[in-house]
Design an enzyme around this catalytic site. Structure first.
Site, PDB file in Angstrom:
ATOM      1  N   GLU A 118       0.862  -1.279   0.098  1.00  0.00           N
ATOM      2  CA  GLU A 118       0.032   0.012   0.015  1.00  0.00           C
ATOM      3  C   GLU A 118       0.767   1.237   0.166  1.00  0.00           C
ATOM      4  O   GLU A 118       0.415   2.267  -0.718  1.00  0.00           O
ATOM      5  CB  GLU A 118      -0.806  -0.041   1.143  1.00  0.00           C
ATOM      6  N   HIS A 121       2.281   1.880  -3.572  1.00  0.00           N
ATOM      7  CA  HIS A 121       1.275   2.268  -4.216  1.00  0.00           C
ATOM      8  C   HIS A 121       1.002   3.922  -4.215  1.00  0.00           C
ATOM      9  O   HIS A 121       0.956   4.937  -5.034  1.00  0.00           O
ATOM     10  CB  HIS A 121      -0.369   1.650  -4.026  1.00  0.00           C
ATOM     11  N   TYR A 127       4.687   9.818  -7.211  1.00  0.00           N
ATOM     12  CA  TYR A 127       5.576   9.775  -8.261  1.00  0.00           C
ATOM     13  C   TYR A 127       5.047  10.429  -9.508  1.00  0.00           C
ATOM     14  O   TYR A 127       5.655  11.373 -10.384  1.00  0.00           O
ATOM     15  CB  TYR A 127       6.194   8.574  -8.508  1.00  0.00           C
ATOM     16  N   GLU A 191     -11.204  -2.287  -2.115  1.00  0.00           N
ATOM     17  CA  GLU A 191     -10.166  -2.923  -2.913  1.00  0.00           C
ATOM     18  C   GLU A 191     -10.892  -3.562  -4.162  1.00  0.00           C
ATOM     19  O   GLU A 191     -10.277  -3.576  -5.280  1.00  0.00           O
ATOM     20  CB  GLU A 191      -9.350  -3.855  -2.187  1.00  0.00           C
ATOM     21  N   GLU A 225      -3.367  -5.364  -6.079  1.00  0.00           N
ATOM     22  CA  GLU A 225      -4.822  -5.105  -5.426  1.00  0.00           C
ATOM     23  C   GLU A 225      -5.572  -6.436  -5.671  1.00  0.00           C
ATOM     24  O   GLU A 225      -6.426  -6.930  -4.703  1.00  0.00           O
ATOM     25  CB  GLU A 225      -5.622  -4.041  -6.087  1.00  0.00           C
ATOM     26  N   HIS A 228      -4.307  -8.575  -2.906  1.00  0.00           N
ATOM     27  CA  HIS A 228      -4.806  -8.027  -1.598  1.00  0.00           C
ATOM     28  C   HIS A 228      -6.448  -8.498  -1.489  1.00  0.00           C
ATOM     29  O   HIS A 228      -6.823  -9.093  -0.455  1.00  0.00           O
ATOM     30  CB  HIS A 228      -5.048  -6.568  -1.536  1.00  0.00           C
TER      31      HIS A 228
HETATM   32 FE    FE Z   1      -4.429  -2.976  -1.360  1.00  0.00          FE
END
Ligand code: FE
Length: 344
Positions: A118, A121, A127, A191, A225, A228
């Site tokens: 996370e 991400h 960035y 998610e 993801e 996850h």
């Molecule tokens: Fe996640």
């Protein structure tokens, strides 16, 4: 804890996702929840960093007065406005709520990996924003100013409040259901639904050969993801087996109702991102796409479909298919099985 020289090893039959009691959370072996270890190993071999992806073409396109339309710029900014805070919410949930109450050490191992992902991400969004010279304070503050982003975040945050409380403890029917509700809201909704129209927008850009560096970042994020989400679903289904009493008909209906509420919030968000439609994706298409995704999420935990609609964006399924052999986006990497050996 006094030394106990005759201590018997941990009995894994006592090991449970929550309420594991005397199954020692510090003793990884013998493992019971093998899906968690598999997810941990997969996460490690998928390792990546945002700075490994070239943003040069995106920078040129973003600075060019003609490469992107005003609607495309607004869509890109709004999607980033959602993304920039969403993974911080996810990280907080993993680290400050879930981890504390999960009593399976192998699940805790994956939660540690997930927490780091996370962070990666959030780094990726930072960035992108920095590379393109976007207004950071505007993008990172959008969750408070843009109603459709606020409403999604607020739904997740307000439902999660209970298990963040200092005095929250699992072990009663009510508190175990609250924990399981958090897991469903966080995995299936946050998610599993709330990221997906934003993913579709980013892949829409990519299909037009626009902002492809940003889309590649998002492609990596989407791989993580979906892992996850899989892990969350495995935890939900295991809790259902370990404590069948929590998965009552009333509780199942509660989860279905929450998913339906989330679907409305998500397509309202998509409409705000694309008031006039873009790249052949319009409000009706998004609504159907989100309904399709919601049915798939419900199915993973054994709940009945609510919408029964076709996927209007079949190319999105190709983008999420983790085992695709062909290099779908013709970027350097679509296989993540050997992250350490990628040549950039
Ligand atoms: Fe996640």
């Amino acid at each position: 804890m006094p030394i106990n020289k005759g201590a018997a090893p941990v009995n894994i039959n006592n090991r449970k996702i929550i309420n594991g009691g005397d199954a020692d959370v510090m003793q990884l072996y013998p493992m019971k929840h093998l899906f968690a270890w598999d997810a941990y190993m997969a996460g490690n071999s998928n390792h990546w960093l945002p700075t490994e992806i070239s943003m040069q073409r995106d920078i040129e396109q973003w600075k060019s007065p003609t490469a992107l339309t005003a609607d495309e710029r607004k869509a890109f900014e709004t999607v980033l406005g959602f993304f920039t805070t969403a993974d911080s919410i996810a990280a907080n949930n993993v680290v400050l709520a879930l981890y504390k109450h999960v009593t399976s050490p192998e699940c805790r191992m994956y939660l540690l990996r997930q927490g780091y992902e996370e962070a990666i991400h959030t780094h990726a969004y930072q960035y992108i924003v920095e590379s393109l010279g976007m207004d950071e304070s505007k993008i990172f503050n959008m969750y408070r100013e843009v109603e459709s982003i606020y409403n999604k975040d607020n739904m997740v945050l307000s439902l999660n409040e209970g298990i963040f409380a200092d005095d929250f403890k699992t072990g009663t029917l009510e508190s175990d259901q609250l924990f399981l509700e958090n897991l469903c809201v966080f995995s299936l909704i946050m998610e599993g639904i709330f990221f997906y129209s934003s993913f579709a927008v980013m892949f829409g850009f990519q299909r037009q050969n626009k902002l492809t560096g940003s889309a590649e970042q998002i492609q990596y994020i989407m791989r993580d993801e979906s892992q996850h989400l899989n892990f969350g679903v495995n935890m939900i289904n295991t809790i259902k087996e370990e404590q069948p009493e929590v998965w009552s008909p009333e509780f199942q209906q509660r989860i279905i109702d929450l998913v339906k509420r989330a679907v409305v919030l998500e397509y309202t968000f998509a409409t705000e991102v694309f008031p006039k439609g873009i790249f052949g994706m319009n409000a009706a298409g998004f609504k159907q796409y989100i309904e399709h995704i919601a049915d798939r999420r419900l199915a993973t935990v054994g709940l009945p479909a609510q919408y029964n609609v076709e996927n209007p964006f079949p190319w999105m399924s190709e983008a999420v298919d983790l085992n695709k052999e062909k290099n779908f986006f013709e970027t350097r990497v679509t296989e993540y099985k050997t992250g350490g050996q990628l040549s950039w």
